[in-house]
Design an enzyme around this catalytic site. Structure first.
Site, short mmCIF file in Angstrom:
data_model
loop_
_atom_site.label_atom_id
_atom_site.label_comp_id
_atom_site.label_asym_id
_atom_site.label_seq_id
_atom_site.Cartn_x
_atom_site.Cartn_y
_atom_site.Cartn_z
N ASP A 147 0.84 -1.20 0.00
CA ASP A 147 0.00 0.00 0.00
C ASP A 147 0.88 1.25 0.00
OD1 ASP A 147 -2.28 1.49 0.02
OD2 ASP A 147 -2.86 1.05 2.08
N HIS A 216 -8.63 -1.18 -9.14
CA HIS A 216 -8.51 -0.18 -8.08
C HIS A 216 -7.46 0.88 -8.45
CE1 HIS A 216 -8.48 1.42 -3.98
NE2 HIS A 216 -7.17 1.26 -3.95
#
Length: 325
Positions: A147, A216
């Protein structure tokens, strides 16, 4: 014009964090202003004996509370979080007058500073949400993917995050949106890795971006009229409780204008073109959503000037007073 010093929003990512979202009780404004003015000093006191701990804290003020704390103009982009209702998924708006984003290399330092802050605010605020975040494995979220890969750095980070001449009264400030997502890890982990990768838009092992329409990554890539990518600074953290089966990601995105983050969220929840929604939402549910303005460090420190002057009044401090102090 001298540029006000920002709060430490551009600090390097850390391994531990504490997120406190608070609402201010009626009459609690003087206590809150005094705490915010002392916040940097309080952080220095707690962190002084631990220079390698990289302790920092960033404070944000919500739209509903801004006029209760500060008189005069409002930051141009400050407004309540805008709830999104898509065909399948919802981004709720939830209460929040103050955000305290505490981070460090050690969780005990976050705990210590958070405890000191709350002891000062006790009786003046209520806790709307509290989340302890941690770094998971090699910078991965609990879905197993790295992330924060696309975070800007250096000058690019400052340009993406810090307000400049477009809103001079609030130069050095920023906006931040926070959301708490809960993951259905059982359902996610039943998916083949290749399907997970297509949903995210990256290889799970190597973190290399792949061509996956509607992923995403693709939905969160925002470009401006000039064709340049518009960026935000994320400091997302995993959180969870194995015993209760709660697993999640605390999303926190800093930006020079909330419009960039809001467009990303619209793409995720409302879709973009033929894509109806971000497929990661089929496994991750947003349960909170709040927008805050992060004042410059200079403005924040001056918020306690009225109480220090001994007026005893609960009225707010004007921007003009801040500039002349």
């Amino acid at each position: 014009m001298e540029v006000p010093a920002p709060q430490p929003v551009l600090s390097p990512l850390t391994t531990a964090s504490l997120f406190l979202v608070l609402t201010v009780d009626p009459g609690g404004e003087p206590v809150v202003r005094e705490l915010l003015a002392d916040l940097a000093g309080l952080q220095r006191s707690v962190g002084f004996g631990h220079p390698d701990g990289r302790l920092s804290v960033v404070a944000g003020i919500g739209s509903a509370c801004w006029d209760r704390l500060v008189d005069g103009p409002r930051p141009a982009g400050l407004h309540p979080f805008r709830e999104l209702q898509g065909a399948r998924h919802r981004a709720p708006a939830t209460p929040g007058d103050l955000l305290l984003h505490i981070r460090a290399a050690r969780q005990d330092l976050c705990f210590s500073l958070g405890s000191e802050i709350m002891s000062r605010l006790r009786g003046a605020v209520a806790v709307a949400d509290e989340v302890t975040g941690f770094t998971y494995l090699d910078q991965r979220d609990l879905l197993g993917f790295v992330d924060g890969t696309e975070n800007p750095v250096g000058r690019a980070a400052a340009e993406a995050v810090l307000i400049g001449a477009e809103d001079p009264d609030f130069a050095g400030g920023a906006y931040v949106i926070v959301q708490k997502y809960l993951h259905d890890l059982d359902a996610w982990n039943r998916l083949p890795v290749e399907q997970q990768e297509r949903i995210v838009g990256r290889r799970k092992l190597t973190n290399v971006e792949i061509d996956s329409p509607g992923s995403h990554v693709e939905l969160n890539t925002i470009t401006g009229p000039d064709g340049r990518e518009r960026q935000i600074l994320r400091d997302n953290m995993p959180f969870g409780s194995p015993g209760s089966g709660e697993f999640g990601t605390y999303f926190i995105g800093y930006a020079r204008t909330p419009e960039v983050t809001e467009e990303m969220l619209r793409h995720m929840f409302l879709g973009d073109g033929p894509v109806s929604h971000d497929r990661i939402l089929d496994f991750s549910t947003a349960v909170t959503g709040t927008l805050f303005f992060v004042p410059s460090a200079d403005l924040l420190e001056d918020l306690g000037a009225e109480e220090d002057a001994g007026t005893g009044e609960a009225g707010s401090l004007g921007i003009g007073d801040l500039r002349s102090s």
